[in-house]
Write an enzyme that holds these catalytic residues in place. Structure first.
Site, mmCIF file in Angstrom:
data_model
loop_
_atom_site.group_PDB
_atom_site.id
_atom_site.type_symbol
_atom_site.label_atom_id
_atom_site.label_comp_id
_atom_site.label_asym_id
_atom_site.label_seq_id
_atom_site.Cartn_x
_atom_site.Cartn_y
_atom_site.Cartn_z
ATOM 1 N N GLY A 91 36.143 43.844 -30.599
ATOM 2 C CA GLY A 91 35.182 42.810 -30.203
ATOM 3 C C GLY A 91 35.878 41.477 -30.008
ATOM 4 N NE ARG A 94 42.861 36.131 -29.093
ATOM 5 C CZ ARG A 94 44.059 36.043 -28.619
ATOM 6 N NH1 ARG A 94 44.711 34.937 -28.726
ATOM 7 N NH2 ARG A 94 44.607 37.082 -28.043
ATOM 8 N NE ARG A 184 37.003 42.936 -23.516
ATOM 9 C CZ ARG A 184 38.066 42.170 -23.435
ATOM 10 N NH1 ARG A 184 39.272 42.695 -23.495
ATOM 11 N NH2 ARG A 184 37.960 40.853 -23.319
ATOM 12 C CG ASP A 253 41.577 46.662 -26.977
ATOM 13 O OD1 ASP A 253 42.342 47.640 -26.977
ATOM 14 O OD2 ASP A 253 41.918 45.550 -27.419
HETATM 15 P P1 AMP Z 1 44.305 41.043 -27.904
HETATM 16 O O1 AMP Z 1 45.652 41.157 -28.494
HETATM 17 O O2 AMP Z 1 44.032 39.669 -27.350
HETATM 18 O O3 AMP Z 1 43.951 42.102 -26.960
HETATM 19 O O4 AMP Z 1 43.314 41.159 -29.164
HETATM 20 C C1 AMP Z 1 43.050 42.354 -29.839
HETATM 21 C C2 AMP Z 1 41.905 42.139 -30.791
HETATM 22 O O5 AMP Z 1 42.259 41.201 -31.813
HETATM 23 C C3 AMP Z 1 40.637 41.573 -30.154
HETATM 24 O O6 AMP Z 1 39.529 42.113 -30.823
HETATM 25 C C4 AMP Z 1 40.774 40.104 -30.418
HETATM 26 O O7 AMP Z 1 39.543 39.437 -30.382
HETATM 27 C C5 AMP Z 1 41.377 40.090 -31.812
HETATM 28 N N1 AMP Z 1 42.146 38.863 -32.070
HETATM 29 C C6 AMP Z 1 43.324 38.528 -31.529
HETATM 30 N N2 AMP Z 1 43.745 37.336 -32.002
HETATM 31 C C7 AMP Z 1 42.808 36.909 -32.859
HETATM 32 C C8 AMP Z 1 42.663 35.737 -33.683
HETATM 33 N N3 AMP Z 1 43.574 34.773 -33.703
HETATM 34 N N4 AMP Z 1 41.551 35.648 -34.428
HETATM 35 C C9 AMP Z 1 40.631 36.612 -34.434
HETATM 36 N N5 AMP Z 1 40.706 37.733 -33.685
HETATM 37 C C10 AMP Z 1 41.780 37.881 -32.911
HETATM 38 MG MG MG Z 2 42.336 42.117 -25.811
#
Ligand code: AMP
Ligand code: MG
Length: 494
Positions: A91, A94, A184, A253
């Site tokens: 989900g 951020r 997604r 995702d």
């Molecule tokens: P991503 O690496 O951007 O594809 O993120 C993978 C998952 O981790 C997703 O659910 C993001 O919303 C969550 N996520 C990544 N960075 C953060 C953060 N700094 N705080 C909270 N959730 C995060």
């Molecule tokens: Mg992502």
């Protein structure tokens, strides 16, 4: 936080009208001292935004400190396979969707803030983004757009005036992202894995109406949806392969249903041609290496297919049979799309077996010479145009072989139906001179993050706006890195 009533963005939200299980209604968390780094006014205009409003006003919106009138902020719920392992709950941890805009051409776009604070999906994270990845996503996603590759866009980047803590304290940033949608493969996986078939149908119907309405005309709507998705994925991956783009985290995702490139993390462009190239520090086994991207797209397609089974046929075996055909057929489609993109890069029609042979031979020579992927194709066009004739040859160590290759290739060019002039024109509008090379992007990030100096980013972004035309700028913008400048590893920065 103040809720302004002034209408500068005409929202028309549909995701927020879905049942609440699909998202959490939540506002961005305000930040201390936001500063606007860049506002992509051209894109803002395309979206019908009033771009004449003063920058302070937009700084407030793009930092999440003001919720514009008409927005219905929310965080989307999804799951996903990360590096092949299923994670049942991810989900927007951020990111917050402000809402949707419909343009004058009747295209619907999501407006999302990334780095805008915690949500119920933050899983222990801080909900924030460091500034470096914001600059990276801004530069690369906009460059992808200009390179005619379907992608989310960057509307703005702001500094938050707050620090985020990763290995060290870093300045925080927020990117405003524009996307066809943020649906997604992982969105489907969330509901399918819990056997929430009603919800699965709701999100499938929503997706089809938004992106694949033609599937509504067919006998098996959900199967047709899968087929159309597969075609879009194939075409997208072929375009990545054509420019040497490595996504780096092709988790389900991070696979957009709309067929756009999404979630720019440790992505990068390859300099010298090598299919095994990996930059991402977290991709230890090279799952998402350059040359693996077509197979991974097929893997992700199979994940979506698995989700759709109950909607495709009540008889599971029958449903499996139908999706198997689409999954297996994907290799043929993606290979043919790649072959078309790549053959055009060398001025040849991919329908001819000899074109494919010529391409294969060239790639083999490029690999053994560690030739630069971007410059090799561009200089080949120059060579045909009798410009900088030595530049192409200079990229190769295997001098005799490349001369032989050129002789054979010229024969094929002469046998093409199109005139030499139109082949040259086509090559020079397909093969860029300027791409967001990793070392250039890193340079822009360093100046911004360490010194608050965004001129390096602005100058690079300006050059990348016209990638096919030789510009009167420093040669550095087109050249691969010097050995000392090479960036070997990229980071998610999350
Ligand atoms: P991503 O690496 O951007 O594809 O993120 C993978 C998952 O981790 C997703 O659910 C993001 O919303 C969550 N996520 C990544 N960075 C953060 C953060 N700094 N705080 C909270 N959730 C995060
Ligand atoms: Mg992502």
């Amino acid at each position: 936080m103040n809720n302004s009533n002034k209408t500068v963005i005409n929202f028309e939200n549909t995701y927020a009208s879905l049942p609440e299980i699909f998202y959490q209604s939540i506002s961005p968390s305000p930040v201390k001292d936001p500063k606007l780094i860049i506002f992509n006014k051209k894109l803002g205009k395309e979206l019908g935004m009033d771009t004449d409003k003063d920058n302070d006003y937009y700084t407030e919106i793009f930092s999440g400190n003001t919720i514009p009138s008409g927005a219905s902020p929310l965080a989307q719920r999804y799951a996903g396979h990360q590096f092949g392992n299923f994670v049942p709950q991810l989900g927007d941890g951020r990111a917050i969707l402000l809402g949707e805009i419909v343009t004058a051409n009747n295209n619907r776009f999501d407006i999302q803030l990334k780095g805008s604070g915690k949500t119920e999906f933050s899983r222990g994270g801080d909900g924030r983004s460091a500034l470096g990845p914001v600059i990276r996503e801004y530069l690369i996603s906009e460059a992808m757009h200009v390179l005619k590759i379907p992608t989310t866009r960057a509307l703005s980047a702001v500094e938050t005036g707050e620090q985020v803590f990763r290995e060290t304290p870093l300045p925080g940033g927020i990117l405003t992202r524009v996307a066809g949608s943020h649906l997604r493969v992982g969105t489907f996986e969330y509901f399918a894995s819990r056997q929430l078939t009603n919800e699965l149908k709701i999100i499938a119907d929503y997706t089809i109406n938004r992106h694949y309405s033609e599937a509504n005309e067919s006998k098996n709507t959900y199967l047709t949806f899968l087929e159309l998705f597969a075609k879009k994925q194939a075409s997208l991956i072929a375009k990545w392969m054509g420019v040497g783009f490595i996504h780096g985290v092709m988790n389900t995702d991070n696979t957009s249903i709309s067929g756009e490139t999404i979630d720019y993390g440790p992505c990068a462009f390859m300099d010298n041609y090598d299919p095994s190239t990996v930059f991402s520090s977290i991709d230890r086994h090279g799952r998402y290496a350059f040359g693996n991207q077509p197979q991974i797209a097929q893997w992700n397609l199979a994940s979506l297919a698995g989700c759709l089974l109950p909607l495709i046929d009540n008889n599971e075996d029958k449903a499996k049979d139908s999706v198997r055909k689409i999954i297996e057929g994907f290799s043929g489609i993606v290979n043919s799309d790649i072959s078309e993109v790549m053959c055009l890069k060398i001025g040849l029609n991919s329908k001819n077996k000899k074109s494919q042979e010529s391409l294969k031979n060239l790639l083999a020579l490029m690999k053994s010479s560690e030739a630069d992927y971007t410059l090799a194709f561009r200089y080949l066009g120059d060579y045909l145009n009798n410009e900088n004739e030595s530049s192409f040859r200079e990229l190769f160590n295997n001098k005799v072989e490349i001369e032989h290759w050129l002789v054979d290739w010229l024969e094929l060019i002469n046998a093409e139906e199109s005139s030499k002039k139109s082949i040259i024109e086509s090559m020079q509008t397909i093969n860029p001179i300027y791409i967001p090379r990793n070392h250039l992007v890193e340079r822009a990030i360093k100046a911004g993050v360490n010194d608050g100096d965004y001129s390096v980013m602005f100058n690079l972004s300006l050059v990348l706006e016209t990638p096919y035309k030789l510009q009167e700028v420093d040669q550095d913008y087109m050249n691969p890195p010097q050995p000392s400048e090479r960036v070997l590893e990229t980071f998610c920065g999350t």
